[in-house]
Design an enzyme around this catalytic site. Structure first.
Site, PDB file in Angstrom:
ATOM      1  N   ASP A  17      40.799  44.937  41.562  1.00  8.37           N
ATOM      2  CA  ASP A  17      40.401  44.444  40.234  1.00  8.37           C
ATOM      3  C   ASP A  17      41.613  43.859  39.507  1.00  8.37           C
ATOM      4  O   ASP A  17      41.502  42.891  38.759  1.00  8.37           O
ATOM      5  CB  ASP A  17      39.819  45.608  39.413  1.00  8.37           C
ATOM      6  CG  ASP A  17      38.849  45.157  38.334  1.00  8.37           C
ATOM      7  OD1 ASP A  17      38.563  43.945  38.252  1.00  8.37           O
ATOM      8  OD2 ASP A  17      38.361  46.011  37.572  1.00  8.37           O
ATOM      9  N   CYS A 242      38.429  40.341  35.159  1.00 10.32           N
ATOM     10  CA  CYS A 242      37.540  39.672  36.103  1.00 10.32           C
ATOM     11  C   CYS A 242      37.622  38.168  35.903  1.00 10.32           C
ATOM     12  O   CYS A 242      37.437  37.675  34.789  1.00 10.32           O
ATOM     13  CB  CYS A 242      36.106  40.156  35.901  1.00 10.32           C
ATOM     14  SG  CYS A 242      34.944  39.293  36.961  1.00 10.32           S
TER      15      CYS A 242
HETATM   16  N1  COA Z   1      33.347  36.666  52.667  1.00  9.98           N
HETATM   17  C1  COA Z   1      33.813  35.458  53.020  1.00  9.98           C
HETATM   18  N2  COA Z   1      33.092  34.326  52.957  1.00  9.98           N
HETATM   19  C2  COA Z   1      31.824  34.449  52.522  1.00  9.98           C
HETATM   20  C3  COA Z   1      31.273  35.666  52.152  1.00  9.98           C
HETATM   21  C4  COA Z   1      32.072  36.815  52.227  1.00  9.98           C
HETATM   22  N3  COA Z   1      31.637  38.021  51.877  1.00  9.98           N
HETATM   23  N4  COA Z   1      29.995  35.455  51.776  1.00  9.98           N
HETATM   24  C5  COA Z   1      29.765  34.151  51.903  1.00  9.98           C
HETATM   25  N5  COA Z   1      30.866  33.542  52.357  1.00  9.98           N
HETATM   26  C6  COA Z   1      31.075  32.122  52.618  1.00  9.98           C
HETATM   27  C7  COA Z   1      29.985  31.447  53.416  1.00  9.98           C
HETATM   28  O1  COA Z   1      30.210  31.603  54.784  1.00  9.98           O
HETATM   29  C8  COA Z   1      30.135  30.020  52.971  1.00  9.98           C
HETATM   30  O2  COA Z   1      31.252  29.443  53.606  1.00  9.98           O
HETATM   31  P1  COA Z   1      31.403  27.858  53.830  1.00  9.98           P
HETATM   32  O3  COA Z   1      31.396  27.203  52.479  1.00  9.98           O
HETATM   33  O4  COA Z   1      32.702  27.723  54.540  1.00  9.98           O
HETATM   34  O5  COA Z   1      30.199  27.486  54.649  1.00  9.98           O
HETATM   35  C9  COA Z   1      30.469  30.144  51.516  1.00  9.98           C
HETATM   36  O6  COA Z   1      31.085  31.434  51.377  1.00  9.98           O
HETATM   37  C10 COA Z   1      29.258  30.057  50.633  1.00  9.98           C
HETATM   38  O7  COA Z   1      28.275  30.962  51.077  1.00  9.98           O
HETATM   39  P2  COA Z   1      27.010  31.313  50.211  1.00  9.98           P
HETATM   40  O8  COA Z   1      26.214  32.352  50.911  1.00  9.98           O
HETATM   41  O9  COA Z   1      26.288  30.042  49.812  1.00  9.98           O
HETATM   42  O10 COA Z   1      27.685  31.993  49.016  1.00  9.98           O
HETATM   43  P3  COA Z   1      27.908  31.525  47.530  1.00  9.98           P
HETATM   44  O11 COA Z   1      28.666  30.266  47.444  1.00  9.98           O
HETATM   45  O12 COA Z   1      26.612  31.607  46.846  1.00  9.98           O
HETATM   46  O13 COA Z   1      28.880  32.699  47.051  1.00  9.98           O
HETATM   47  C11 COA Z   1      29.655  34.970  47.144  1.00  9.98           C
HETATM   48  C12 COA Z   1      28.461  34.048  47.069  1.00  9.98           C
HETATM   49  C13 COA Z   1      29.177  36.361  46.821  1.00  9.98           C
HETATM   50  C14 COA Z   1      30.229  34.923  48.538  1.00  9.98           C
HETATM   51  C15 COA Z   1      30.736  34.498  46.141  1.00  9.98           C
HETATM   52  O14 COA Z   1      30.137  34.253  44.921  1.00  9.98           O
HETATM   53  C16 COA Z   1      31.863  35.462  45.978  1.00  9.98           C
HETATM   54  O15 COA Z   1      32.607  35.742  46.891  1.00  9.98           O
HETATM   55  N6  COA Z   1      32.039  36.002  44.776  1.00  9.98           N
HETATM   56  C17 COA Z   1      33.153  36.865  44.513  1.00  9.98           C
HETATM   57  C18 COA Z   1      32.842  37.752  43.416  1.00  9.98           C
HETATM   58  C19 COA Z   1      34.028  38.600  43.041  1.00  9.98           C
HETATM   59  O16 COA Z   1      34.875  38.943  43.828  1.00  9.98           O
HETATM   60  N7  COA Z   1      34.055  38.946  41.771  1.00  9.98           N
HETATM   61  C20 COA Z   1      35.045  39.786  41.246  1.00  9.98           C
HETATM   62  C21 COA Z   1      34.734  41.221  41.530  1.00  9.98           C
HETATM   63  S1  COA Z   1      33.487  41.893  40.520  1.00  9.98           S
HETATM   64 ZN    ZN Z   2      36.799  45.960  36.297  1.00  6.65          ZN
END
Ligand code: COA
Ligand code: ZN
Length: 321
Positions: A17, A242
């Site tokens: 975090d 965040c």
């Molecule tokens: N780890 C690595 N890559 C991931 C992944 C994961 N857990 N989940 C999805 N991906 C990749 C996919 O393979 C895809 O890759 P590409 O663009 O090379 O093809 C890309 O991410 C998009 O995938 P998609 O399923 O369409 O995801 P998204 O774009 O809707 O994103 C999350 C969803 C959840 C992956 C993304 O929003 C995220 O990582 N958020 C992070 C949130 C975070 O850490 N917040 C702070 C903590 S609370």
């Molecule tokens: Zn927090």
């Protein structure tokens, strides 16, 4: 008055975090050193990293390398990793994770901003991820983020938090982390929310996660202690925030929580002298002053040689009561 000492368990979420939001890139070796220093201070549980999209959070792109190295170096420490979906869980398992945390926000908009899913989809994905993690034999935590207020939707209704938390409990989350993601809570709200939640969720299955945006982190932790909570998230030096929640400041600093809890008859198992060394190291890494509200006083006591005698050894190692 003689009261029996009760243990509390602190999960230091600084490496996840805290670091996820930092402008200065931190290398894997330095992250490992920081985690080692936390462990040397007695931290028994660390959220080490997250298996999220490296495009969304570049600072966590080294999770696949960091987690196995941290586990090999610190076999006695509980190391957890945040996973937003099944893809993240698979990566965590391949890296040898033993504990994972899913992240569900209590509001529609925060889920969309954070993990690009609506509330219903986020609940379903979190449930599937928890069930799959349990089938793999992993320990599980579930965050309920923006539990007091959402930066996009305002005050979060306690009923929404309750619904999300109960769904996570039923899906098998062993620990439900009630998170004040933007640091808006007041001690009164904390007491009220934990009262509501205790109708459905055993108090020992809940943890409190505060941010110190309005300077109420320690007071909120005290309110949670009064409500019977014995598990807390905090971050060494108060690093945190965040990237997807505008206005979120750093986490409640581990050193502030330790100072308050130890002064109030709780045992954390942490050594403040060693913890300050970790704060100092994090400061050099991030190239800016760090530390919670009490950091000036703590450093002053250290300089006078008084900190060690006051706190070191006052704690007993152990799990949360
Ligand atoms: N780890 C690595 N890559 C991931 C992944 C994961 N857990 N989940 C999805 N991906 C990749 C996919 O393979 C895809 O890759 P590409 O663009 O090379 O093809 C890309 O991410 C998009 O995938 P998609 O399923 O369409 O995801 P998204 O774009 O809707 O994103 C999350 C969803 C959840 C992956 C993304 O929003 C995220 O990582 N958020 C992070 C949130 C975070 O850490 N917040 C702070 C903590 S609370
Ligand atoms: Zn927090």
């Amino acid at each position: 008055m003689n009261r029996p000492v009760q243990n509390i368990l602190i999960t230091d979420v600084g490496p996840r975090d805290g670091l996820q939001n930092q402008a200065v890139p931190v290398g894997t070796d330095d992250k490992l050193r920081l985690i080692r220093m936390m462990a040397a201070a007695g931290v028994q549980s660390v959220e080490a990293t997250s298996f999220v999209s490296p495009k969304a959070v570049p600072q966590m792109a080294d999770a696949d390398e960091l987690l196995p190295r941290a586990q090999a170096a610190l076999p006695g420490v509980r190391l957890s990793a945040l996973v937003p979906n099944l893809r993240g869980l698979e990566r965590a398992r391949a890296a040898g994770a033993q504990e994972v945390a899913v992240v569900l926000s209590a509001t529609e908009t925060m889920n969309r901003k954070n993990i690009n899913m609506g509330l219903q989809q986020a609940m379903e994905v979190s449930e599937q991820t928890l069930q799959a993690a349990l089938a793999m034999g992993l320990r599980t935590r579930a965050y309920v983020a923006v539990a007091f207020a959402c930066p996009f939707e305002g005050e979060t209704p306690p009923a929404a938090v309750r619904q999300a938390a109960v769904r996570m409990l039923r899906a098998g989350a062993q620990e439900i982390v009630i998170a004040d993601t933007i640091g808006s809570a007041s001690p009164m709200q904390v007491g009220d929310l934990f009262d509501v939640l205790q109708a459905d969720i055993p108090v020992h299955r809940m943890a409190a996660h505060f941010h110190d945006t309005r300077g109420m982190g320690v007071a909120n932790a005290w309110a949670a202690l009064q409500a019977g909570i014995r598990r807390f998230d905090a971050s060494t030096g108060g690093i945190g925030g965040c990237p997807f929640a505008p206005g979120a400041a750093g986490n409640l600093a581990t050193e502030d929580l330790v100072l308050m809890a130890e002064r109030c008859g709780f045992s954390t198992g942490l050594d403040l002298m060693r913890l300050l060394e970790a704060v100092d190291f994090a400061q050099t890494l991030l190239e800016r002053p760090l530390g919670g509200r009490a950091i000036g006083w703590l450093r002053g006591e250290r300089d006078k040689g008084r900190l060690g005698s006051m706190f070191r050894g006052s704690s007993t190692q152990g799990q949360a009561a």
